[in-house]
Design a protein around this motif. Structure first.
Motif, mmCIF file in Angstrom:
data_model
loop_
_atom_site.group_PDB
_atom_site.id
_atom_site.type_symbol
_atom_site.label_atom_id
_atom_site.label_comp_id
_atom_site.label_asym_id
_atom_site.label_seq_id
_atom_site.Cartn_x
_atom_site.Cartn_y
_atom_site.Cartn_z
ATOM 1 N N HIS A 46 -4.481 -20.419 23.369
ATOM 2 C CA HIS A 46 -3.747 -21.488 22.702
ATOM 3 C C HIS A 46 -2.357 -21.014 22.295
ATOM 4 C CE1 HIS A 46 -8.039 -22.492 22.187
ATOM 5 N NE2 HIS A 46 -7.629 -23.745 22.297
ATOM 6 N N GLU A 79 -12.380 -24.425 33.389
ATOM 7 C CA GLU A 79 -10.961 -24.348 33.036
ATOM 8 C C GLU A 79 -10.102 -23.979 34.237
ATOM 9 O OE1 GLU A 79 -10.778 -21.447 29.970
ATOM 10 O OE2 GLU A 79 -12.213 -22.481 28.677
ATOM 11 N N TYR A 137 -8.283 -29.244 29.612
ATOM 12 C CA TYR A 137 -8.554 -27.903 29.113
ATOM 13 C C TYR A 137 -9.295 -27.955 27.788
ATOM 14 C CZ TYR A 137 -8.188 -23.406 26.936
ATOM 15 O OH TYR A 137 -8.518 -22.248 26.288
ATOM 16 N N ALA A 138 -8.838 -28.803 26.869
ATOM 17 C CA ALA A 138 -9.452 -28.867 25.544
ATOM 18 C C ALA A 138 -10.924 -29.232 25.636
ATOM 19 C CB ALA A 138 -8.702 -29.884 24.682
ATOM 20 N N ARG A 190 -12.897 -26.312 27.190
ATOM 21 C CA ARG A 190 -13.011 -25.186 26.263
ATOM 22 C C ARG A 190 -14.017 -25.491 25.158
ATOM 23 N NH1 ARG A 190 -9.872 -20.734 24.479
ATOM 24 N NH2 ARG A 190 -11.171 -19.678 22.923
ATOM 25 N N SER A 238 -8.707 -26.233 19.896
ATOM 26 C CA SER A 238 -8.688 -27.105 21.071
ATOM 27 C C SER A 238 -8.632 -28.584 20.705
ATOM 28 C CB SER A 238 -9.922 -26.852 21.944
ATOM 29 O OG SER A 238 -9.902 -25.557 22.493
#
Length: 279
Positions: free
Chosen positions: A108, A189, A220-221, A224, A251
């Motif tokens: 991040h 991811e 992605y969030a 994750r 995230s």
């Protein structure tokens, strides 16, 4: 204890020694990611049909973009790791903060630093920041995939104890079989998100500045957060409130920002088309 445990394929974290200099898989993943991302980005900016007249960086300027993004990613990744993952240790050992070669990076933070580098580059080149961000996000899954494979090889960031048939006993993680969560993250991811980026770009997402970035951030969030349910929390942090982890906490804002970018990009494009029709 599961009836069947997959053997962990022990791989030397040092790929090769060049005299006294060890070349580690972890460092190689960063280098290969940057080089391949740069090469693919050059191809993307050269295809006018993908952009529909939207201003974007020139192929020649991508050399400088690589430097801006790489420097920002390393600086931001380390800073976030220090602040959010191990602040107590680094306050007691401040001379360890620059020692990035010993490990300890936050994705991040790396993404935040890379975004700042892309913003500064966009201002210098006088191109739209959202288009620069779209270009970076289109190739970012390469680094995510190779980085998670490097985590698996090291090994680090392993999963929680489990009895699934593909569980592995990781060196340094105790006797319990665990989820190979690094591979889950590489798949979601890296591969899955990379496929989404490929399909989005081919479908014309770069013609709507911010759409590719929004899809990446949201994708992605969500990936994750899902993988965090299988990944062992960092030992110095453990679980936070309600069983959440730091990865989940960091995230969640990305998912919100990604959704906002998607809405913004689609509305902006629709408004531009409407003005053109009635212009």
């Amino acid at each position: 204890m599961p009836l069947f445990v997959m053997p962990y394929p022990i791989i030397d974290p040092v790929m090769v020694h060049l005299g006294p200099l060890p070349i580690r898989w972890y460092a190689l993943s960063y280098i290969v990611s940057l080089v391949f991302g740069w090469l693919i980005a050059r191809r993307l900016v050269g295809r006018e049909a993908l952009w529909g007249g939207i201003a974007r960086p020139s192929a020649q300027s991508l050399d400088d973009l690589l430097v801006y993004v790489a420097f920002g990613a390393v600086l931001g990744g380390r800073l976030f790791y220090v602040l959010f993952y191990n602040l107590t240790f680094f306050l007691a050992h401040p001379l360890e903060i620059p020692a990035v070669w010993q490990g300890g990076m936050s994705f991040h933070g790396g993404m935040t630093g890379a975004a700042l580098g892309a913003f500064l580059f966009a201002r210098r080149e006088k191109v739209l920041f959202l288009s620069v961000g779209d270009l970076c996000c289109a190739v970012a899954p390469i680094g995510l995939f190779l980085g998670r494979i490097a985590n698996f090889i090291k090994p680090e960031l392993w999963g929680r104890p489990t009895d699934v048939p593909w569980a592995m006993v990781f060196p340094g993680a105790g006797p319990d079989p665990r989820h190979p969560s690094q591979l889950y993250e590489a798949g979601l991811e890296g591969l899955a998100l990379g496929l989404l980026m490929l399909l989005a770009v081919r479908a014309g997402a770069c013609k709507k500045p911010g759409l590719t970035s929004g899809l990446f951030l949201t994708g992605y969030a969500l990936a994750r957060i899902f993988c965090e349910f299988f990944r062992e929390p960092d030992p110095q942090l453990g679980f936070l409130f309600g069983g959440a982890t730091m990865g989940m906490l960091l995230s969640a804002p990305l998912a919100l920002a990604g959704g906002a970018l998607i809405i913004f990009a689609l509305r902006r494009r629709a408004r531009a088309q409407l003005e053109a029709e009635h212009g």
